[in-house]
Design an enzyme around this catalytic site. Structure first.
Site, short mmCIF file in Angstrom:
data_model
loop_
_atom_site.label_atom_id
_atom_site.label_comp_id
_atom_site.label_asym_id
_atom_site.label_seq_id
_atom_site.Cartn_x
_atom_site.Cartn_y
_atom_site.Cartn_z
N ASP A 116 0.85 -1.14 0.01
CA ASP A 116 0.13 0.02 0.01
C ASP A 116 0.81 1.27 0.01
OD1 ASP A 116 -2.19 1.42 -0.02
OD2 ASP A 116 -2.61 1.54 2.07
N TYR A 118 1.41 5.67 -0.37
CA TYR A 118 0.83 6.62 0.21
C TYR A 118 0.85 7.96 -0.88
CZ TYR A 118 0.37 9.70 4.68
OH TYR A 118 0.17 10.33 5.70
N HIS A 123 -3.75 13.83 0.56
CA HIS A 123 -4.28 13.17 1.76
C HIS A 123 -2.88 13.36 2.97
CE1 HIS A 123 -5.15 9.86 4.51
NE2 HIS A 123 -4.01 9.20 3.97
N ARG A 132 1.01 17.42 12.92
CA ARG A 132 2.00 18.34 12.98
C ARG A 132 1.46 19.70 12.25
NH1 ARG A 132 3.78 13.64 10.99
NH2 ARG A 132 3.44 14.54 8.86
N GLU A 183 -10.48 3.63 3.70
CA GLU A 183 -9.79 4.62 2.99
C GLU A 183 -9.94 4.24 1.52
OE1 GLU A 183 -5.40 3.75 4.14
OE2 GLU A 183 -5.86 5.30 5.80
N GLU A 185 -9.30 3.98 -2.28
CA GLU A 185 -7.87 3.65 -2.80
C GLU A 185 -8.33 3.01 -4.33
OE1 GLU A 185 -4.64 2.08 -0.52
OE2 GLU A 185 -5.46 3.05 1.32
N ASP A 217 -9.00 0.09 2.15
CA ASP A 217 -7.99 -0.09 2.94
C ASP A 217 -8.58 0.30 4.41
OD1 ASP A 217 -5.71 -0.69 4.31
OD2 ASP A 217 -4.75 1.25 4.00
N ARG A 221 -8.13 3.86 13.68
CA ARG A 221 -7.21 4.67 13.92
C ARG A 221 -6.47 5.01 15.20
NH1 ARG A 221 -6.07 5.87 8.62
NH2 ARG A 221 -7.62 6.70 7.43
N GLN A 224 -4.01 2.30 15.25
CA GLN A 224 -2.89 2.63 14.70
C GLN A 224 -1.96 3.65 15.39
OE1 GLN A 224 -4.27 4.42 10.94
NE2 GLN A 224 -2.40 4.91 9.86
N TYR A 228 1.95 2.79 15.41
CA TYR A 228 2.67 2.96 14.27
C TYR A 228 4.11 3.15 14.53
CZ TYR A 228 2.67 7.93 13.80
OH TYR A 228 2.70 9.27 13.84
N LYS A 237 -4.57 -2.09 10.23
CA LYS A 237 -4.83 -2.39 8.76
C LYS A 237 -4.99 -3.82 8.34
CE LYS A 237 -3.56 2.09 7.37
NZ LYS A 237 -4.36 3.00 6.55
N THR A 241 -9.01 -5.74 3.89
CA THR A 241 -8.71 -5.21 3.03
C THR A 241 -9.91 -5.41 1.92
OG1 THR A 241 -6.70 -4.58 3.58
CG2 THR A 241 -7.30 -3.72 1.23
N THR A 334 -4.65 6.32 -0.01
CA THR A 334 -5.82 7.10 0.04
C THR A 334 -5.92 8.12 -0.87
OG1 THR A 334 -6.18 6.91 2.73
CG2 THR A 334 -7.44 8.63 1.60
N GLU A 348 -9.64 12.46 7.67
CA GLU A 348 -9.57 13.76 7.11
C GLU A 348 -10.89 14.49 6.72
OE1 GLU A 348 -7.57 11.91 3.48
OE2 GLU A 348 -7.24 14.25 3.00
MN MN Z 1 -4.03 2.83 2.97
#
Ligand code: MN
Length: 401
Positions: A116, A118, A123, A132, A183, A185, A217, A221, A224, A228, A237, A241, A334, A348
């Site tokens: 997968d 990114y 996103h 951040r 997600e 995708e 996906d 959260r 995660q 992560y 994850k 899927t 995503t 998001e």
């Molecule tokens: Mn994904």
């Protein structure tokens, strides 16, 4: 790469009545392949979607998966498309068909490995901002395509229910996830692939993309967030899927390749694609809660806005000599665009739960609840060409076991 030819003529018609409707996902210009089980049978076989029906294609593509098809060199994939056009176009003798609604679908391929990416800078920026605010995009993003190795064993075909996973949500806390997300995708099925130690040059990468599909996906959260760092997603994850059942061939997509967005930092030569590499696919997410009679669209995004293209994903993935095999699945990450309505996951879309999605039923969602059903759809449109659809990728949430 595959070129536009007479198989893409918008004037071409099929003898299958339902394939002539203008909004149809599967006109004769599409001809996606899938693996189906006819009603009352147990053995799977390869078929081609036409209108609301399936034509048995096992005479041309034997076996119970599309791995053999994916392994074909591009010239043979093109030849097969020509054969299918001849068989299905108006004037050819009618053949027996199966109703899609009466058949069970299987995963298109026996997927050996699943990766997968990114690849949406929108996103990555939106999610980065949530965590951040001063430094949303990590410094490597515009230079190196980011990905993680996923889990092939929990890939499921559209329609398979998804049980709410349990896991570690924080220190001292184990239980069902409270932040279950989707997600949206796009996936690619790898074509012939490469031997260990033998990178696929970016100029040849498109020959190694047998076709595209839709991928959800599913992501927990809270799990995660806790797990992560430093190695990336794991149990957040790999519980499920979802994959759409129809492989839309690279040949069918020939009219829809557009230029990817310009990069404002230099792209290393091994990632410089000689041709327009961004397929112009619109992808949508539809959500239905248990009290709603019909789903509502919660987002829609242009896949052509992705920062990294499918060809760059293949070239990057193999640049160290990592082998890809026919039928491997590579997902894009995503798909989000620049606007709020383009956000491809709830994290998001709701800004980490701060701004819930309002449903027509009067309900609100920050994350998914039991009984919710998520359906992804996708399509390509271009003036002068037939609309090409991807079908759908659906899954409903079941309570945790
Ligand atoms: Mn994904």
């Amino acid at each position: 790469m595959s070129a536009i030819d007479d198989t893409h003529d918008a004037g071409r018609r099929s003898w299958v009545e339902s394939a002539k409707h203008p909004g149809c996902d599967f006109p004769i210009q599409n001809l996606p392949l899938g693996v189906f089980v006819p009603p009352g049978e147990t053995r799977a076989r390869v078929g081609v979607a036409i209108g609301d029906s399936i034509l048995d294609a096992s005479a041309w593509v034997p076996g119970e998966t599309l791995n053999g098809y994916c392994a074909l060199p591009p010239v043979q994939r093109r030849d097969l498309r020509r054969v299918l056009v001849k068989v299905l176009e108006a004037g050819a003798p009618a053949r027996p068909l199966f109703a899609q609604s009466e058949c069970a679908m299987r995963l298109p391929a026996a997927v050996g490995d699943y990766t997968d990416f990114y690849a949406s800078i929108h996103h990555a920026t939106n999610v980065g901002k949530l965590f951040r605010p001063d430094n949303p995009l990590l410094p490597n993003y515009k230079h190196v395509p980011i990905a993680y190795h996923g889990r092939a064993s929990s890939l499921v075909v559209s329609g398979t229910p998804v049980a709410r996973p349990s896991g570690q949500l924080a220190e001292g806390k184990f239980g069902p996830t409270r932040e279950l997300d989707y997600e949206m995708e796009v996936g690619l099925f790898v074509g012939p692939g490469n031997a260990l130690g033998d990178p696929i040059p970016v100029a040849r990468a498109r020959d190694h993309i047998a076709g595209l599909c839709l991928v959800n996906d599913w992501s927990a959260r809270d799990i995660q967030r806790w797990e992560y760092q430093p190695l990336g997603p794991f149990l957040a994850k790999n519980f499920a899927t979802s994959v759409s059942p129809w492989l839309v061939t690279g040949e069918a997509l020939a009219p829809f390749w557009t230029a990817a967005p310009a990069h404002d930092v230099p792209t290393l030569p091994y990632l410089q694609e000689p041709e327009p590499g961004a397929p112009d696919i619109t992808v949508e997410v539809w959500l239905r809660s248990p009290v709603m009679s019909a789903p509502v669209r919660v987002s829609r995004a242009p896949f052509r806005e992705m920062y990294w293209t499918p060809g760059q994903m293949v070239a990057h993935h193999t640049s160290n000599g990592c082998p890809l095999a026919p039928g491997d699945l590579i997902a894009s990450g995503t798909v989000s665009g620049p606007d709020k309505e383009n956000r491809g996951c709830l994290l998001e879309l709701t800004a980490k739960g701060a701004d819930p999605v309002r449903l027509p039923s009067g309900e609100a969602r920050t994350f998914l609840e039991d009984g919710d059903e998520v359906t992804l759809t996708g399509y390509c449109e271009r003036p002068g060409f037939a609309r090409i659809g991807f079908g759908s990728c659906a899954g409903a949430i079941r309570p945790s076991r």
